[in-house]
Enzyme design. Structure first.
Site, PDB file in Angstrom:
ATOM      1  N   ASP A  57       1.117  -1.321  -0.083  1.00  0.00           N
ATOM      2  CA  ASP A  57      -0.005   0.006   0.029  1.00  0.00           C
ATOM      3  C   ASP A  57       0.761   1.342  -0.052  1.00  0.00           C
ATOM      4  OD1 ASP A  57       0.997   0.198   2.607  1.00  0.00           O
ATOM      5  OD2 ASP A  57      -0.605  -0.442   3.537  1.00  0.00           O
ATOM      6  N   HIS A  60       4.791   4.923  14.754  1.00  0.00           N
ATOM      7  CA  HIS A  60       5.427   5.934  13.949  1.00  0.00           C
ATOM      8  C   HIS A  60       4.587   6.366  12.737  1.00  0.00           C
ATOM      9  CE1 HIS A  60       6.076   2.151  11.846  1.00  0.00           C
ATOM     10  NE2 HIS A  60       5.741   2.954  10.451  1.00  0.00           N
TER      11      HIS A  60
END
Length: 373
Positions: A98, A211
């Site tokens: 993705d 993150h």
């Protein structure tokens, strides 16, 4: 007889890891010419994977720039992929997941009328901003792909709801499970020296990664404060946080969690260190996608530090708990697993829904049949 030319394209560490089993299987096929093209959307962490698995790219687009924007990296990938595809003219490109690399490579292939195989197809949250920009990268790639390698039946159903032809969808499991067989070893010695000094038998080690773009700022502060409280409230808990190189992540992690005897802030680990660490730990807290798939195979509970997940099968199976970024929710859920052995075992022993470690072989067998059709 002319060989069927398959180009594997990837640009980040997670993509590289998940492409390893496919590339290794392609290399064994007499009738297939395997070509590897890396965009190096991420540089250093990608190179770690290439070195560990001895993958030598035929093409390295080297697109990464300091403080790159989504627009900038996407334009560079699209322009450079167009040149490579015109030069090589592969019969099929394989992309995984993705990222900007996935979407831009698929668009470049479409412009050149080259077939696209999408590995890990069909994952959806149906919220275009979570995960951002991955949800739309994956969905738009699905509109272009000619072969869809769905990791689960649920992913296949998502594609069918979007009117993808059933005959082009194959449920294979996820290649991330295959990779564990390459990396985890008895008596493993960590390259990151601090990890060799942790008492995994007598301490409850929590491995953390956080993150994602949508977690930067206050959500990340909340996550770190939760980790701090867990360490303060439990003397037998140690937290290992592999801190992403993004300065926005580094700053928060060191401000909230620095200088604590039970908390280890370390550099991002290579895949061998990370997999072996997860195999030894007590539980994992993460906003990563791939880790949600890998850790259940190791018999460890996973707390997902996100509001939504494109991997709901893990939640349904009981291997994952979606806890978001609220400090109190994270702490209470982790504390329950620390204190309640029955709840811990219920998660640890739940069946991993993401595959049996043969996805790479299945994908290559499908390609061999596809090229003959």
């Amino acid at each position: 007889m002319k060989k069927y030319k398959v180009m594997s394209v990837f640009g980040t560490r997670p993509e590289a890891i998940k492409m390893v089993p496919v590339i290794k299987e392609l290399e064994k096929c007499d009738g297939i010419e395997s070509i590897v093209c890396v965009t190096a959307q991420h540089r250093e962490m990608l190179d770690q994977v290439l070195e560990i698995f001895d993958i030598k790219p035929n093409y390295d687009l080297d697109v990464m720039k300091d403080r790159q924007t989504l627009t900038g990296v996407s334009v560079r990938i699209l322009e450079k992929m167009d040149v490579i595809l015109n030069e090589e003219k592969p019969d099929l490109i394989l992309i995984q997941g993705d990222t900007a690399t996935v979407l831009m490579a698929s668009i470049a292939a479409f412009y050149n009328k080259i077939k696209v195989g999408h590995i890990e197809a069909g994952l959806r949250t149906y919220n275009k901003y979570e995960p951002f920009p991955e949800e739309m990268n994956r969905k738009l790639t699905g509109c272009i792909a000619d072969i869809h390698f769905a990791p689960t039946e649920n992913a296949k159903q998502n594609l069918l709801k979007e009117n993808v032809d059933n005959n082009t969808i194959y449920v294979t499991g996820n290649t991330s499970i295959d990779v564990l067989a390459y990396t985890i070893r008895d008596g493993y010695t960590f390259k990151e020296e601090v990890l060799n000094k942790i008492d995994y038998k007598n301490k409850k080690v929590i491995v953390m990664t956080a993150h994602r773009r949508e977690n930067l700022g206050e959500p990340l502060v909340s996550i770190c404060e939760a980790a701090l409280k867990l360490a303060n409230d439990n003397k037998d808990v140690e937290v290992v946080y592999a801190v992403h190189k993004n300065p926005a992540v580094q700053e928060v992690a060191r401000k909230v969690l620095g200088d604590h005897a039970q908390i280890h802030l370390i550099e991002p680990l290579d895949i061998e260190d990370m997999h072996n660490l997860m195999s030894k730990c007590y539980l994992v807290m993460t906003d990563s996608g791939g880790i949600q798939e890998e850790v259940p195979s190791l018999g460890k509970p996973v707390l997902v530090l996100r509001n939504v997940t494109e991997r709901p099968e893990g939640v349904e199976a009981g291997t994952l708990k979606l806890v978001g970024t609220d400090k109190e929710v994270i702490v209470s859920t982790a504390q329950m697993l620390i204190n309640d052995g029955l709840e811990y075992e219920k998660m640890a022993q739940a069946k991993n829904p993401f595959g049996d470690g043969t996805a790479g072989k299945q994908i290559v067998e499908i390609i061999k049949n596809y090229k003959g059709s």
